[in-house]
Design a protein around this motif. Structure first.
Motif, PDB file in Angstrom:
ATOM      1  N   ASN A 115      14.577  22.988  19.518  1.00  0.00           N
ATOM      2  CA  ASN A 115      15.510  23.533  18.538  1.00  0.00           C
ATOM      3  C   ASN A 115      16.756  24.078  19.218  1.00  0.00           C
ATOM      4  OD1 ASN A 115      16.860  25.080  16.608  1.00  0.00           O
ATOM      5  ND2 ASN A 115      14.989  25.909  15.700  1.00  0.00           N
ATOM      6  N   PRO A 129      19.153  20.849  15.371  1.00  0.00           N
ATOM      7  CA  PRO A 129      17.849  21.468  15.172  1.00  0.00           C
ATOM      8  C   PRO A 129      16.689  20.764  15.849  1.00  0.00           C
ATOM      9  CG  PRO A 129      18.531  20.313  13.190  1.00  0.00           C
ATOM     10  CD  PRO A 129      19.690  20.261  14.128  1.00  0.00           C
ATOM     11  N   HIS A 166      22.367  33.939   7.694  1.00  0.00           N
ATOM     12  CA  HIS A 166      21.918  32.995   8.723  1.00  0.00           C
ATOM     13  C   HIS A 166      22.431  33.510  10.071  1.00  0.00           C
ATOM     14  CE1 HIS A 166      21.627  30.399   5.156  1.00  0.00           C
ATOM     15  NE2 HIS A 166      20.781  29.653   5.850  1.00  0.00           N
ATOM     16  N   PRO A 213      16.059  18.387   9.876  1.00  0.00           N
ATOM     17  CA  PRO A 213      15.034  18.617   8.870  1.00  0.00           C
ATOM     18  C   PRO A 213      14.887  17.449   7.899  1.00  0.00           C
ATOM     19  CG  PRO A 213      16.264  20.624   9.241  1.00  0.00           C
ATOM     20  CD  PRO A 213      16.972  19.543  10.010  1.00  0.00           C
ATOM     21  N   ARG A 239      14.409  29.310  12.317  1.00  0.00           N
ATOM     22  CA  ARG A 239      13.130  28.634  12.129  1.00  0.00           C
ATOM     23  C   ARG A 239      13.280  27.116  12.269  1.00  0.00           C
ATOM     24  NH1 ARG A 239      11.156  30.927   6.465  1.00  0.00           N
ATOM     25  NH2 ARG A 239      13.354  30.489   6.020  1.00  0.00           N
ATOM     26  N   THR A 240      12.185  26.475  12.605  1.00  0.00           N
ATOM     27  CA  THR A 240      12.138  25.022  12.749  1.00  0.00           C
ATOM     28  C   THR A 240      11.428  24.426  11.541  1.00  0.00           C
ATOM     29  OG1 THR A 240      12.098  25.134  15.162  1.00  0.00           O
ATOM     30  CG2 THR A 240      11.243  23.121  14.153  1.00  0.00           C
ATOM     31  N   TYR A 241      12.005  23.379  10.970  1.00  0.00           N
ATOM     32  CA  TYR A 241      11.344  22.728   9.845  1.00  0.00           C
ATOM     33  C   TYR A 241      10.259  21.799  10.374  1.00  0.00           C
ATOM     34  CZ  TYR A 241      10.396  20.467   5.450  1.00  0.00           C
ATOM     35  OH  TYR A 241       9.761  20.011   4.336  1.00  0.00           O
ATOM     36  N   ARG A 299      12.492  17.015   4.993  1.00  0.00           N
ATOM     37  CA  ARG A 299      13.142  17.925   4.043  1.00  0.00           C
ATOM     38  C   ARG A 299      14.393  17.256   3.481  1.00  0.00           C
ATOM     39  NH1 ARG A 299      15.818  23.877   5.410  1.00  0.00           N
ATOM     40  NH2 ARG A 299      16.415  24.386   3.268  1.00  0.00           N
ATOM     41  N   GLY A 325       6.940  23.246   6.331  1.00  0.00           N
ATOM     42  CA  GLY A 325       8.174  23.908   5.971  1.00  0.00           C
ATOM     43  C   GLY A 325       8.768  24.677   7.136  1.00  0.00           C
ATOM     44  N   PRO A 326       9.781  25.554   6.876  1.00  0.00           N
ATOM     45  CA  PRO A 326      10.400  26.341   7.942  1.00  0.00           C
ATOM     46  C   PRO A 326       9.374  27.236   8.629  1.00  0.00           C
ATOM     47  CG  PRO A 326      11.728  26.402   5.943  1.00  0.00           C
ATOM     48  CD  PRO A 326      10.413  25.788   5.564  1.00  0.00           C
ATOM     49  N   THR A 327       9.302  27.116   9.948  1.00  0.00           N
ATOM     50  CA  THR A 327       8.250  27.785  10.706  1.00  0.00           C
ATOM     51  C   THR A 327       8.826  28.440  11.956  1.00  0.00           C
ATOM     52  OG1 THR A 327       6.690  26.066   9.964  1.00  0.00           O
ATOM     53  CG2 THR A 327       6.011  27.439  11.823  1.00  0.00           C
ATOM     54  N   GLU A 328       8.385  29.671  12.220  1.00  0.00           N
ATOM     55  CA  GLU A 328       8.798  30.344  13.448  1.00  0.00           C
ATOM     56  C   GLU A 328       8.063  29.717  14.636  1.00  0.00           C
ATOM     57  OE1 GLU A 328      11.025  32.477  14.111  1.00  0.00           O
ATOM     58  OE2 GLU A 328      11.612  33.377  12.194  1.00  0.00           O
TER      59      GLU A 328
END
Length: 296
Positions: free
Chosen positions: A74, A68, A57, A160, A79-81, A165, A86-89
């Protein structure tokens, strides 16, 4: 005595020994959500108990405050949830900028920071950090942060978990700990194990690691223990975020089941005191040091 340069790191000392280095203006890519951090943090015997940008990480930066989701921005890094994705750039990263020191001494400091995203200041933070000797083998890091909404409208802090999540309510005070060959033990006053402690509320939480043979041979001793304690009623209401098997890290969750609203001019305050000890403490020893550090 010559005054330190304004941007030079703060070196915290306990009983004359350096125990932590606070980096004020790190040169980091925007994707890591640049922010001041403490690293390395060490025991009194010199064992490092933090990691900086580990391969698993890279946005984990020693000890600090990371969130986050501040109104969709962020301040955690990586990455951002995104709900249902899901986790996304994303290009949504903010940064914490050092403003000034109100106090800067060998045993602590008081700092003002600006949380900025997309050219707009969202939060103004007052951060107070102090290092105190407890025993010949343990000291305490007292960390208080106050986040004030400086915008003209309401904003909220999420995680998240609040974005869909489960079990990922990270965001707030966070300590990325030393990674060993085997995961550290995790326990509170009445329970133990990552699964039982993660997401729970407890007055204190301990993370205890055994140094790898190669580290012990290099002078890192027989292990270390970190004991995290919520030092205010509001802080003790926040659940603990705990990782041990995947990586060693502990945080105090600002937004678990729901977002944390901060109205215009409003302030959210949290205080965490961390005992940094040589050796592997048992429950009684951990509790005694928490009482000495926090006065509970």
């Amino acid at each position: 005595m010559t005054a330190p340069a304004p941007d030079s790191p703060v070196v915290l000392r306990v009983a004359g020994r350096p125990v932590a280095r606070y980096v004020i203006r790190p040169e980091l890519p925007a994707r890591l959500s640049p922010r001041p951090y403490l690293h390395p943090v060490t025991t009194l015997a010199g064992t490092a108990v933090t990691e900086l940008s580990p391969a698993d990480h890279t946005h984990h930066l020693g000890v600090g405050v990371a969130v986050p989701d501040v109104e969709g921005h962020n301040f955690w890094g990586g990455r951002t949830y995104v709900r249902d994705r899901g986790p996304t750039e994303l290009d949504d990263h903010g940064a914490q900028w050092h403003g000034s020191f109100q106090l800067r001494d060998p045993d602590g400091f008081v700092e003002e920071l600006r949380w900025v995203a997309s050219g707009t200041e969202l939060l103004r933070e007052r951060r107070t950090v102090a290092a105190t000797e407890l025993t010949s083998t343990a000291w305490a890091l007292d960390f208080t942060f106050s986040l004030t909404n400086v915008t003209s409208g309401p904003l909220s802090i999420g995680s998240p978990a609040t974005n869909g999540r489960p079990g990922a309510a990270y965001g707030g005070f966070f300590w990325r700990a030393r990674k060993e060959d085997t995961p550290p033990e995790v326990f509170t006053a009445d329970t133990e194990g990552e699964a039982a402690v993660h997401g729970s509320r407890a007055d204190w939480l301990a993370l205890s690691g055994r140094c790898a043979p190669r580290a012990a041979a290099a002078g890192s001793g027989g292990g270390w223990t970190l004991v995290f304690a919520g030092a205010t009623e509001a802080t003790r209401r926040d659940p603990w975020f705990v990782r041990a098997a995947e990586y060693p890290g502990v945080g105090s969750s600002l937004a678990c089941a729901e977002r944390l609203p901060i109205p215009p001019g409003g302030t959210a305050v949290r205080r965490i005191v961390t005992v940094v000890a040589d050796g592997r403490l048992n429950r009684g020893e951990a509790a005694a040091l928490v009482r000495k550090a926090v006065g509970q």
